[in-house]
Structure formats: C-alpha cells, structure tokens
Write a protein that holds these residues in place. Structure first.
Motif, mmCIF file in Angstrom:
data_model
loop_
_atom_site.group_PDB
_atom_site.id
_atom_site.type_symbol
_atom_site.label_atom_id
_atom_site.label_comp_id
_atom_site.label_asym_id
_atom_site.label_seq_id
_atom_site.Cartn_x
_atom_site.Cartn_y
_atom_site.Cartn_z
ATOM 1 N N THR A 105 55.928 49.316 56.931
ATOM 2 C CA THR A 105 55.815 50.119 58.141
ATOM 3 C C THR A 105 54.331 50.283 58.425
ATOM 4 O O THR A 105 53.602 50.799 57.585
ATOM 5 N N VAL A 106 53.911 49.817 59.589
ATOM 6 C CA VAL A 106 52.486 49.819 59.910
ATOM 7 C C VAL A 106 52.238 50.445 61.273
ATOM 8 O O VAL A 106 53.102 50.433 62.153
ATOM 9 N N LEU A 107 51.038 50.978 61.422
ATOM 10 C CA LEU A 107 50.588 51.491 62.703
ATOM 11 C C LEU A 107 50.259 50.295 63.592
ATOM 12 O O LEU A 107 49.562 49.376 63.171
ATOM 13 N N ILE A 108 50.772 50.291 64.813
ATOM 14 C CA ILE A 108 50.473 49.218 65.770
ATOM 15 C C ILE A 108 49.270 49.684 66.584
ATOM 16 O O ILE A 108 49.347 50.701 67.269
ATOM 17 N N SER A 109 48.167 48.946 66.513
ATOM 18 C CA SER A 109 46.975 49.359 67.256
ATOM 19 C C SER A 109 47.222 49.223 68.749
ATOM 20 O O SER A 109 47.999 48.368 69.193
ATOM 21 N N HIS A 110 46.557 50.059 69.524
ATOM 22 C CA HIS A 110 46.762 50.009 70.977
ATOM 23 C C HIS A 110 46.315 48.669 71.551
ATOM 24 O O HIS A 110 46.875 48.197 72.526
ATOM 25 N N THR A 111 45.351 48.008 70.928
ATOM 26 C CA THR A 111 44.913 46.706 71.441
ATOM 27 C C THR A 111 45.941 45.613 71.178
ATOM 28 O O THR A 111 46.022 44.648 71.937
ATOM 29 N N GLU A 112 46.740 45.767 70.136
ATOM 30 C CA GLU A 112 47.763 44.759 69.835
ATOM 31 C C GLU A 112 48.855 44.709 70.905
ATOM 32 O O GLU A 112 49.502 43.689 71.108
ATOM 33 N N TRP A 113 49.042 45.823 71.633
ATOM 34 C CA TRP A 113 50.082 45.859 72.660
ATOM 35 C C TRP A 113 49.834 44.838 73.768
ATOM 36 O O TRP A 113 50.763 44.441 74.461
ATOM 37 N N GLU A 114 48.582 44.398 73.932
ATOM 38 C CA GLU A 114 48.286 43.377 74.948
ATOM 39 C C GLU A 114 48.960 42.052 74.618
ATOM 40 O O GLU A 114 49.219 41.255 75.513
ATOM 41 N N THR A 115 49.247 41.814 73.340
ATOM 42 C CA THR A 115 49.838 40.530 72.929
ATOM 43 C C THR A 115 51.314 40.632 72.577
ATOM 44 O O THR A 115 51.940 39.627 72.258
ATOM 45 N N LEU A 116 51.876 41.837 72.626
ATOM 46 C CA LEU A 116 53.272 42.026 72.241
ATOM 47 C C LEU A 116 54.193 42.029 73.455
ATOM 48 O O LEU A 116 53.823 42.501 74.524
ATOM 49 N N THR A 117 55.392 41.514 73.243
ATOM 50 C CA THR A 117 56.442 41.573 74.253
ATOM 51 C C THR A 117 57.638 42.258 73.618
ATOM 52 O O THR A 117 58.054 41.889 72.515
ATOM 53 N N ILE A 118 58.173 43.254 74.303
ATOM 54 C CA ILE A 118 59.349 43.964 73.799
ATOM 55 C C ILE A 118 60.580 43.132 74.132
ATOM 56 O O ILE A 118 60.786 42.734 75.272
ATOM 57 N N GLN A 119 61.394 42.896 73.134
ATOM 58 C CA GLN A 119 62.667 42.195 73.296
ATOM 59 C C GLN A 119 63.767 43.231 73.140
ATOM 60 O O GLN A 119 63.670 44.115 72.289
ATOM 61 N N LYS A 120 64.816 43.106 73.940
ATOM 62 C CA LYS A 120 65.884 44.107 73.902
ATOM 63 C C LYS A 120 67.228 43.420 73.898
ATOM 64 O O LYS A 120 67.474 42.519 74.683
ATOM 65 N N GLU A 121 68.050 43.851 72.984
ATOM 66 C CA GLU A 121 69.427 43.375 72.944
ATOM 67 C C GLU A 121 70.298 44.558 72.590
ATOM 68 O O GLU A 121 70.252 45.064 71.470
ATOM 69 N N ASN A 122 71.059 45.014 73.568
ATOM 70 C CA ASN A 122 71.858 46.221 73.392
ATOM 71 C C ASN A 122 70.982 47.365 72.910
ATOM 72 O O ASN A 122 70.058 47.760 73.580
ATOM 73 N N GLN A 123 71.224 47.878 71.708
ATOM 74 C CA GLN A 123 70.464 49.027 71.237
ATOM 75 C C GLN A 123 69.234 48.651 70.426
ATOM 76 O O GLN A 123 68.404 49.492 70.136
ATOM 77 N N LEU A 124 69.103 47.402 70.052
ATOM 78 C CA LEU A 124 68.007 46.970 69.193
ATOM 79 C C LEU A 124 66.815 46.504 70.030
ATOM 80 O O LEU A 124 66.969 45.655 70.901
#
Length: 189
Positions: A105-124
């Motif tokens: 379990t790690v802290l996600i830096s605010h700068t990393e959000w520029e490279t992340l894409t949220i994937q969604k499938e039902n509740q996950l």
C-alpha cells in the motif's frame, strides 16, 4: 431505463428498492479511507446521509448509477464529481493510496496522476499507467481530507477570503501505517 427509474418502478409494483433503509447501511464515517466511488458520491451530494444511500445503491448498480440524472439535492453529476476528484488528486489537494500487485500500500504522488487512467468495472476501480499496465489494483483517499475540503468550499462560497487548498498538515507516517494495516487486512484476508 436508469437505475433510479428501475428503483421507482420496483417500488410502484410492491418490490423493495435496491437498498432497504438505513438499518443495514454501513457507517461511512468510521473508516480512515474511502474508495474513490464513495468520494465521488460525496463530491456530488456533499451530504453524508445521501452518500450512505448512494453507496448502498452503488453496491447493487455499480457504474450504472452514472446514468441517473442529476436530482435535487445533488450538487453536480457523477461525471463532473469524478472529474473534480481526479483534478483535486492531480493538484495535490487530496492524498490517494493504492494497493500494488505485490500487495504493498503506497501513497500515490499528485504528479503520478498525470500518467494514470482510472479503469472501472462495476464496483471495482483500478489505475493503469500510460502503457496500460495495472499500476494500482485498488485506490482510496483519506476521508478526513475529503470532508474538510468541501467544508472549506462552503466557506468560500459564503464569501470567506480563504483559498481552497489541502486541509491541515497530515500525520504522515502514522496515517500511512494505519492505512497499510487496514487495507492489507481488508484486501488480502
């Protein structure tokens, strides 16, 4: 048909709604963290009682709730709330934590959000990097940062001179350790 229309139709023919009152609803104010969809609900309603109902409905409907129209007292659509939450994470107004493939379990830096894409499938909901690889298989925010951020927003709307910014200084390592313990137990037991 939207989930709200389906619930209304079920009630009209004598069937129970997708949630059955507050008796079985979990207390969303107890935990240290909120899953991203729960934070989205708070952004959209800014009312803990309504968020409890929508969270229970989410357990039944998942992403289909995003098809519901905005109704009073909802402040914004779920799409707009989700965008605002991601923008706040990118700006560093909120901290997010992620569970990696190797169970860390790690802290996600605010700068990393520029490279992340949220994937969604039902509740996950999970996050992938720019190459499409799973970076975090679960993502959550600190509840005690989400609620004060919006209380501050209400003060701004009322004419306060305060700027919208990250809530007070965090207790860093102690909170991270608490989050790690809680989620490692929840995710992998």
């Amino acid at each position: 048909m939207t989930p709200r229309e389906a619930d209304d139709q079920a009630i009209s023919v004598g069937l129970p709604p997708s949630y059955d009152g507050f008796a079985d609803l979990g207390d969303i104010t107890v935990g240290v963290t909120w899953w991203l969809p729960l934070a989205v609900f708070f952004y959209a309603w800014r009312d803990l009682n309504r968020v409890r109902i929508e969270w229970e409905r989410y357990r039944t409907w998942g992403r289909y709730l995003w098809r519901d129209p905005v109704t009073d007292p909802q402040v914004m659509s779920l799409e707009a709330a989700e965008e605002m939450l991601i923008d706040d994470l990118r700006a560093g107004l909120l901290k997010a934590f992620g569970a990696t493939e190797d169970r860390a379990t790690v802290l996600i830096s605010h700068t990393e959000w520029e490279t992340l894409t949220i994937q969604k499938e039902n509740q996950l909901w999970w996050a992938t990097d720019e190459n499409g690889a799973v970076r975090y298989k679960a993502i959550f925010v600190l509840r005690h940062e989400v609620v004060p951020l919006w209380l501050q927003e209400v003060a701004l709307a009322a004419g306060s001179s305060a700027r919208r910014e990250r809530s007070g200084s965090s207790q860093g390592g102690r909170i991270l350790e608490s989050v790690r313990h809680f989620w490692n137990h929840t995710l992998y037991v």
